[in-house]
Design a protein around this motif. Structure first.
Motif, PDB file in Angstrom:
ATOM      1  N   ASP A   1       7.590  -8.727 -39.233  1.00 54.03           N
ATOM      2  CA  ASP A   1       8.957  -8.354 -38.846  1.00 54.03           C
ATOM      3  C   ASP A   1       9.919  -8.353 -40.026  1.00 54.03           C
ATOM      4  O   ASP A   1      11.085  -7.983 -39.896  1.00 54.03           O
ATOM      5  N   GLY A   2       9.453  -8.749 -41.181  1.00 51.74           N
ATOM      6  CA  GLY A   2      10.264  -8.759 -42.384  1.00 51.74           C
ATOM      7  C   GLY A   2       9.593  -9.622 -43.435  1.00 51.74           C
ATOM      8  O   GLY A   2       8.687 -10.399 -43.120  1.00 51.74           O
ATOM      9  N   ILE A   3      10.013  -9.468 -44.671  1.00 53.92           N
ATOM     10  CA  ILE A   3       9.389 -10.221 -45.763  1.00 53.92           C
ATOM     11  C   ILE A   3      10.467 -10.815 -46.649  1.00 53.92           C
ATOM     12  O   ILE A   3      11.348 -10.105 -47.145  1.00 53.92           O
TER      13      ILE A   3
ATOM     14  N   ARG B   1      12.988  -6.639 -32.349  1.00 57.38           N
ATOM     15  CA  ARG B   1      11.685  -6.299 -32.934  1.00 57.38           C
ATOM     16  C   ARG B   1      11.103  -5.020 -32.323  1.00 57.38           C
ATOM     17  O   ARG B   1      10.396  -4.280 -33.000  1.00 57.38           O
ATOM     18  N   ARG B   2      11.390  -4.772 -31.067  1.00 58.39           N
ATOM     19  CA  ARG B   2      10.911  -3.537 -30.446  1.00 58.39           C
ATOM     20  C   ARG B   2      11.511  -2.324 -31.147  1.00 58.39           C
ATOM     21  O   ARG B   2      10.799  -1.360 -31.486  1.00 58.39           O
ATOM     22  N   ASP B   3      12.826  -2.354 -31.366  1.00 58.50           N
ATOM     23  CA  ASP B   3      13.508  -1.265 -32.055  1.00 58.50           C
ATOM     24  C   ASP B   3      12.939  -1.091 -33.464  1.00 58.50           C
ATOM     25  O   ASP B   3      12.668   0.034 -33.912  1.00 58.50           O
ATOM     26  N   ALA B   4      12.715  -2.195 -34.157  1.00 62.01           N
ATOM     27  CA  ALA B   4      12.159  -2.131 -35.509  1.00 62.01           C
ATOM     28  C   ALA B   4      10.770  -1.502 -35.490  1.00 62.01           C
ATOM     29  O   ALA B   4      10.431  -0.684 -36.356  1.00 62.01           O
TER      30      ALA B   4
ATOM     31  N   VAL C   1       3.933  -9.416 -34.376  1.00 64.02           N
ATOM     32  CA  VAL C   1       3.110  -8.765 -33.350  1.00 64.02           C
ATOM     33  C   VAL C   1       3.909  -7.802 -32.468  1.00 64.02           C
ATOM     34  O   VAL C   1       3.446  -6.690 -32.202  1.00 64.02           O
ATOM     35  N   PRO C   2       5.114  -8.163 -31.989  1.00 66.09           N
ATOM     36  CA  PRO C   2       5.879  -7.174 -31.204  1.00 66.09           C
ATOM     37  C   PRO C   2       6.219  -5.917 -32.005  1.00 66.09           C
ATOM     38  O   PRO C   2       6.291  -4.827 -31.442  1.00 66.09           O
ATOM     39  N   VAL C   3       6.427  -6.065 -33.305  1.00 60.78           N
ATOM     40  CA  VAL C   3       6.675  -4.902 -34.162  1.00 60.78           C
ATOM     41  C   VAL C   3       5.395  -4.069 -34.262  1.00 60.78           C
ATOM     42  O   VAL C   3       5.401  -2.845 -34.090  1.00 60.78           O
ATOM     43  N   ALA C   4       4.277  -4.751 -34.513  1.00 60.18           N
ATOM     44  CA  ALA C   4       2.983  -4.074 -34.641  1.00 60.18           C
ATOM     45  C   ALA C   4       2.582  -3.380 -33.344  1.00 60.18           C
ATOM     46  O   ALA C   4       1.928  -2.326 -33.377  1.00 60.18           O
TER      47      ALA C   4
END
Length: 215
Positions: A130-132, A5-8, A35-38
Motif C-alpha cells: 500500500d506504500g513504501i 486502499r481499494r481506490d489505490a 493485500v486489499p490493494v493487490a
C-alpha cells in the motif's frame, strides 16, 4: 491522494494493464495492508492473487538491521556484507531464522489456510504494497519472489518515498509507483482512510480471489 486502499488498487490496476507479461502474471500482496490493494490489481489484470509472507532476519543486537530475509518453502536470501560487518555467528543466524521461520509459517497458515501457494516459476510476479517508506519488506519480497523462480519481478505501489523507490530498482526488474511526493513522511498521509487492515480482511480477499480463479 487516495480515498482508501481499494481506490489505490483500482488506480494501480489501471496503470498496470499494459504491462508486458501481465497476461501471465501472478499478483502477490504484502500482508496486511498491501493485500486489499493487490486484490484490485489482480481483478484488473484477471490474474491469480496470493500473499507473499516474508520475515526480515535482524542482527541480534540490532534487530532493525537486516542480514537477510526468509520466505515460504525454505527460501532464504542473505546479505553477506551485513553478515561480515556485524560479525554474526552461524549459531546466531540459526536462532534468528528458527524464530522468524516459526512466525512466517504461522502467518502463512493463518492467511492462506489449506490452499497451496501459487507457483511462481517462470511467471511475471507483481509484488504489491500500500506504500513504501524504508523499503525493507518490499526488497525482501522481491528477492524471495525471484528465489521462488519468478522470471520477472515487478514492484507496484501507489505511493513511495522517492529515494527508496529509486533504490528498489536494483531489486525489481521494474518499479511502478503512482506518486513519489518530495515531502514524503508517512504512507497514511496520502490516504483519506488508512484504517488498519485486519487478518480477516486479508483472508476474505484471498478467498474471493480463489473463487474467481476456480471459476
Amino acid at each position: 491522494m487516495f480515498v482508501d486502499r481499494r481506490d489505490a488498487g483500482l488506480r494501480l490496476g489501471e496503470r498496470l494493464r499494459g504491462l508486458p507479461g501481465a497476461e501471465d502474471a501472478v499478483v502477490l500482496g504484502l500482508p496486511r495492508g498491501g493485500v486489499p490493494v493487490a486484490f484490485q490489481v489482480a481483478r484488473a489484470l484477471g490474474a491469480p492473487l496470493d500473499v507473499i509472507v516474508v520475515r526480515k532476519l535482524g542482527v541480534p543486537y540490532q534487530p532493525e538491521l537486516g542480514f537477510g530475509a526468509i520466505g515460504e518453502g525454505g527460501v532464504r536470501v542473505l546479505n553477506p556484507d551485513v553478515l561480515r560487518l556485524a560479525n554474526v555467528t552461524r549459531d546466531e543466524m540459526a536462532e534468528v531464522e528458527r524464530r522468524e521461520r516459526a512466525e512466517l509459517e504461522r502467518r502463512a497458515q493463518r492467511f492462506r489456510g489449506d490452499r497451496a501457494p501459487v507457483d511462481l516459476a517462470g511467471r511475471t510476479v507483481i509484488v504489491v504494497d500500500d506504500g513504501i517508506a524504508t523499503g525493507g519488506t518490499a526488497r525482501a519480497a522481491c528477492q524471495v519472489a525471484r528465489a521462488h523462480g519468478a522470471s520477472r519481478v515487478v514492484l507496484a505501489v501507489p505511493v513511495g518515498a522517492p529515494e527508496t523507490i529509486a533504490s528498489l530498482r536494483r531489486d525489481a526488474d521494474e518499479v511502478v509507483c503512482l506518486d513519489t511526493p518530495d515531502h514524503f513522511y508517512a504512507i497514511g498521509a496520502w490516504y483519506d482512510d488508512f484504517s488498519q487492515t485486519r487478518d480477516e480482511d486479508v483472508i476474505e480477499c484471498l478467498r474471493q480471489a480463489a473463487d474467481w480463479s476456480a471459476g
